[in-house]
Design an enzyme around this catalytic site. Sequence first.
Site, PDB file in Angstrom:
ATOM      1  N   GLN A  60     -10.292  -3.957  -3.555  1.00  0.00           N
ATOM      2  CA  GLN A  60     -11.299  -3.320  -3.086  1.00  0.00           C
ATOM      3  C   GLN A  60     -12.362  -3.755  -4.036  1.00  0.00           C
ATOM      4  O   GLN A  60     -13.401  -3.689  -3.736  1.00  0.00           O
ATOM      5  CB  GLN A  60     -11.103  -1.781  -2.730  1.00  0.00           C
ATOM      6  CG  GLN A  60     -12.528  -1.108  -2.334  1.00  0.00           C
ATOM      7  CD  GLN A  60     -13.010  -1.554  -1.389  1.00  0.00           C
ATOM      8  OE1 GLN A  60     -12.639  -1.791  -0.462  1.00  0.00           O
ATOM      9  NE2 GLN A  60     -14.087  -2.134  -0.830  1.00  0.00           N
ATOM     10  N   ARG A 111     -13.747  -8.364   1.301  1.00  0.00           N
ATOM     11  CA  ARG A 111     -12.701  -7.817   0.810  1.00  0.00           C
ATOM     12  C   ARG A 111     -12.370  -9.294   1.133  1.00  0.00           C
ATOM     13  O   ARG A 111     -10.575  -9.811   0.850  1.00  0.00           O
ATOM     14  CB  ARG A 111     -12.155  -7.268   2.361  1.00  0.00           C
ATOM     15  CG  ARG A 111     -12.586  -5.832   1.891  1.00  0.00           C
ATOM     16  CD  ARG A 111     -12.438  -5.237   0.326  1.00  0.00           C
ATOM     17  NE  ARG A 111     -10.620  -5.440   0.368  1.00  0.00           N
ATOM     18  CZ  ARG A 111     -10.019  -4.232   0.309  1.00  0.00           C
ATOM     19  NH1 ARG A 111     -10.135  -2.924   1.240  1.00  0.00           N
ATOM     20  NH2 ARG A 111      -8.878  -4.603   0.438  1.00  0.00           N
ATOM     21  N   CYS A 161     -16.332   1.726   0.910  1.00  0.00           N
ATOM     22  CA  CYS A 161     -15.331   1.230   0.903  1.00  0.00           C
ATOM     23  C   CYS A 161     -15.078   1.363   2.640  1.00  0.00           C
ATOM     24  O   CYS A 161     -14.090   0.145   2.486  1.00  0.00           O
ATOM     25  CB  CYS A 161     -14.749   1.228  -0.117  1.00  0.00           C
ATOM     26  SG  CYS A 161     -14.005   3.326  -0.301  1.00  0.00           S
ATOM     27  N   ARG A 189       1.058  -0.947  -0.122  1.00  0.00           N
ATOM     28  CA  ARG A 189       0.349  -0.081  -0.182  1.00  0.00           C
ATOM     29  C   ARG A 189       0.750   1.016   0.397  1.00  0.00           C
ATOM     30  O   ARG A 189       1.645   1.485   0.886  1.00  0.00           O
ATOM     31  CB  ARG A 189      -0.751   0.514   1.247  1.00  0.00           C
ATOM     32  CG  ARG A 189      -1.709   1.633   1.499  1.00  0.00           C
ATOM     33  CD  ARG A 189      -2.897   0.805   2.645  1.00  0.00           C
ATOM     34  NE  ARG A 189      -3.596   0.713   2.146  1.00  0.00           N
ATOM     35  CZ  ARG A 189      -4.907   0.357   2.696  1.00  0.00           C
ATOM     36  NH1 ARG A 189      -5.425   1.139   3.562  1.00  0.00           N
ATOM     37  NH2 ARG A 189      -6.382  -0.145   2.145  1.00  0.00           N
ATOM     38  N   ASP A 228     -17.296   7.496  -1.152  1.00  0.00           N
ATOM     39  CA  ASP A 228     -16.070   6.908  -0.299  1.00  0.00           C
ATOM     40  C   ASP A 228     -15.654   8.818   0.274  1.00  0.00           C
ATOM     41  O   ASP A 228     -16.516   9.813   0.054  1.00  0.00           O
ATOM     42  CB  ASP A 228     -14.659   5.863  -0.713  1.00  0.00           C
ATOM     43  CG  ASP A 228     -13.907   6.388  -1.308  1.00  0.00           C
ATOM     44  OD1 ASP A 228     -13.706   5.982   0.431  1.00  0.00           O
ATOM     45  OD2 ASP A 228     -12.444   6.247  -1.606  1.00  0.00           O
ATOM     46  N   HIS A 241      -7.317   1.031  -6.468  1.00  0.00           N
ATOM     47  CA  HIS A 241      -7.598   0.756  -5.498  1.00  0.00           C
ATOM     48  C   HIS A 241      -8.392  -1.188  -5.789  1.00  0.00           C
ATOM     49  O   HIS A 241      -9.859  -1.773  -5.159  1.00  0.00           O
ATOM     50  CB  HIS A 241      -7.751   1.171  -4.326  1.00  0.00           C
ATOM     51  CG  HIS A 241      -8.573   0.820  -2.874  1.00  0.00           C
ATOM     52  ND1 HIS A 241      -7.592  -0.439  -2.794  1.00  0.00           N
ATOM     53  CD2 HIS A 241      -9.201   0.998  -1.560  1.00  0.00           C
ATOM     54  CE1 HIS A 241      -7.874  -1.384  -1.683  1.00  0.00           C
ATOM     55  NE2 HIS A 241      -9.183  -0.184  -1.102  1.00  0.00           N
TER      56      HIS A 241
HETATM   57  N1   CP Z   1     -11.642  -0.037   2.280  1.00  0.00           N
HETATM   58  C1   CP Z   1     -10.341  -0.610   2.751  1.00  0.00           C
HETATM   59  O1   CP Z   1      -8.915  -0.217   2.244  1.00  0.00           O
HETATM   60  O2   CP Z   1      -9.536   0.242   4.104  1.00  0.00           O
HETATM   61  P1   CP Z   1      -8.203   0.121   4.758  1.00  0.00           P
HETATM   62  O3   CP Z   1      -8.044   1.384   4.495  1.00  0.00           O
HETATM   63  O4   CP Z   1      -8.872  -0.499   6.319  1.00  0.00           O
HETATM   64  O5   CP Z   1      -8.184  -1.335   4.782  1.00  0.00           O
HETATM   65  N1  NVA Z   2      -9.708   6.809  -1.468  1.00  0.00           N
HETATM   66  C1  NVA Z   2      -9.555   6.268   0.102  1.00  0.00           C
HETATM   67  C2  NVA Z   2      -9.961   4.903   0.294  1.00  0.00           C
HETATM   68  C3  NVA Z   2      -9.192   3.795   2.107  1.00  0.00           C
HETATM   69  C4  NVA Z   2      -9.661   2.840   1.236  1.00  0.00           C
HETATM   70  C5  NVA Z   2      -7.846   7.185   0.705  1.00  0.00           C
HETATM   71  O1  NVA Z   2      -7.630   6.335  -0.081  1.00  0.00           O
HETATM   72  O2  NVA Z   2      -7.752   7.386   1.463  1.00  0.00           O
END
Ligand code: CP
Ligand code: NVA
Length: 310
Positions: free
Chosen positions: A133, A295, A267, A103, A227, A130
Amino acid sequence: MNHFITIADHSKETIQHILDVGLKLRAERERGKRNQPVLDGQTLAMIFEKPSLRTRVSFEQAMFELGGQSIVLDQSQVGLGKRESVADVTRVLCGMVQGIAARVFEHEKLEQMARHGDKPVINMLSDYTHPCQALADVMTMIDAFAPDTHDLTGRTLAFVGDGNNVVRSLAAICGRLGMNFVVASPGGYELEQAYVDRIMADSPNMNFDMTRDAKQAVRDADAIYTDTFVSMGQEAEKQTRLRAFEDYRLTESLLAEAPDHAIVLHCLPAYRGVEITDEVIDGPRSRVFPQAHNRLHAQKGLLAVLMGGQ
Ligand code: CP
Ligand code: NVA
């Protein structure tokens, strides 16, 4: 299939296969049966430059349930691209583990890892996309609308909010699966035209609409998705963003514009009372928590296909 960096890198057949495997593994689990240990003896190294709840737990649990294990590496320890180059971190890990998931802030880091890695590299979220997701999101739509066929062709997903990483992956997966996609964002926060062009070139028959009108966006929706308006790394823009997105909140009154059967997705993490109200996220049309649980099942499908030869 080697890496899982964006949805667009993969065919409809591969995406559908990952979902089918994930759903099959979930059904076994629901019957109280343990899944076959298809990742026996395998380790996934996971690097996090940003916080996570769902992604971390779903990957760790997925590795465990498939007979493998995971190692979570914090960016403060690894220093990806800082303490050590991305290429060197990747080369070192590939000599020790069977897969890497990351990530990251800059999507380019994942592309570098994929170039230098001879083991699968998985995108657990970047500023750009993502994709893991998106797998869980369409799995949740399959549960609602196509539990027998797993076929979402012709279904419409409407996204109301920021043209961000989550939206890019949703647009791509809708194109792949023959779904319609509509996104409503305020001026200055739309998906960039270059990305839309890329998706359209990839999925030329796709119905893909962009609008500034949230009510219009949800009118024919089977699922309505939102989101956060302030993604990780955008905290300094918070006040400006909250003003810009005032008319794009998922409220009961916006939901009333959608067909009665439309479900609600997010999400998570959700900023309750900001992009979505308590009434909507806790309401009868919300599938937000089954979506979060999916997930795990989507990740298992992905890992079983990518690393377990399924
Ligand atoms: N939706 C999602 O990716 O959640 P986290 O940021 O908690 O992993
Ligand atoms: N768009 C959000 C998604 C979190 C799962 C972010 O990048 O923070």
